[in-house]
Write an enzyme that holds these catalytic residues in place. Structure first.
Site, short mmCIF file in Angstrom:
data_model
loop_
_atom_site.label_atom_id
_atom_site.label_comp_id
_atom_site.label_asym_id
_atom_site.label_seq_id
_atom_site.Cartn_x
_atom_site.Cartn_y
_atom_site.Cartn_z
N ASP A 1 57.96 62.77 44.11
CA ASP A 1 58.33 64.09 44.61
C ASP A 1 57.78 65.23 43.75
OD1 ASP A 1 60.15 63.56 42.36
OD2 ASP A 1 61.12 65.41 42.99
N ASP B 1 54.15 57.53 33.10
CA ASP B 1 53.48 58.76 32.68
C ASP B 1 53.58 58.87 31.15
OD1 ASP B 1 52.33 61.29 32.66
OD2 ASP B 1 54.13 62.31 33.32
N GLY C 1 62.32 57.68 42.93
CA GLY C 1 60.87 57.52 43.01
C GLY C 1 60.42 56.13 43.40
#
Ligand code: IMP
Ligand code: MG
Length: 181
Positions: free
Chosen positions: A158, A101, A43
């Site tokens: 993704d 997150d 990522g």
């Protein structure tokens, strides 16, 4: 615009302008220091590539591959794909990931690096930070953009392995997200 995208949050020009500012901040914070970047794959790949090319500092680059997401939800565990950690003893470490997150990924990697690698210092840098309560408290020292709590793709991020190479960040149309994923 890619036909699977619903909305665009950040175009490439917006992302790259923000990286100019982040790079200037990093160069002033790390001037005269021995910097070792630890990049979280896959990522953080595009973010790190564009950011580090703007950093006029001597530095080393290491990478770690971890996984935690299944479809559009965090699986709750962080799996390391390699058995060794980077050699960063005595170095100033900048841990780079795509997005903050739940906080689990950064927290687990950060703690392992501190416990097992004895860096001189360790700071974290993410392109995106979701506005939500963290499940694990972890500080992002450098943040590109704050976003709402929604699933985004592109510029490294993704959905089931796809869309990482989009040069922008956006949300997917519902019909391209498999239910139950
Ligand atoms: P955390 O451990 O929950 O903080 O999640 C961090 C990892 O989850 C990131 O490195 C991403 O790989 C993945 N992730 C979290 N949110 C998103 C998203 O909106 N799109 C794509 N991947 C995400
Ligand atoms: Mg990731």
């Amino acid at each position: 615009m890619h036909p699977h995208l619903d909305t665009i949050l950040f175009h490439e020009t917006t992302i790259l302008s923000r990286l100019d500012v982040l790079a200037a901040q990093l160069m002033s914070d790390y001037v005269g220091k021995e910097l070792s970047v630890v990049l979280v794959l896959h990522g953080g790949l595009f973010f790190a590539a564009d950011l580090l090319r703007r950093l006029h500092l001597p530095l080393r680059i290491h990478s770690l591959e971890v996984s935690s997401y299944h479809g559009t939800a965090s699986s709750g565990s962080v799996t390391f794909k390699q058995s060794t950690l980077p050699e960063v003893q005595g170095r100033h470490v900048l841990l780079i990931d795509d997005i903050l997150d739940t906080g689990r990924t950064l927290s687990v990697i950060r703690q392992r690096l501190l416990d097992e690698c004895a860096p001189a210092s360790l700071r974290t840098c993410v392109l995106l930070k979701k506005r939500r309560a963290r499940e694990v408290e972890v500080q992002a020292d450098y943040v590109g953009f704050e976003i709402d709590d929604e699933f985004v793709v592109g510029y490294g991020l993704d959905y089931e392995g796809e869309y990482r190479n989009l040069p922008l960040i956006g949300t997917l149309k519902r019909e391209f997200i498999h239910m139950g994923a």
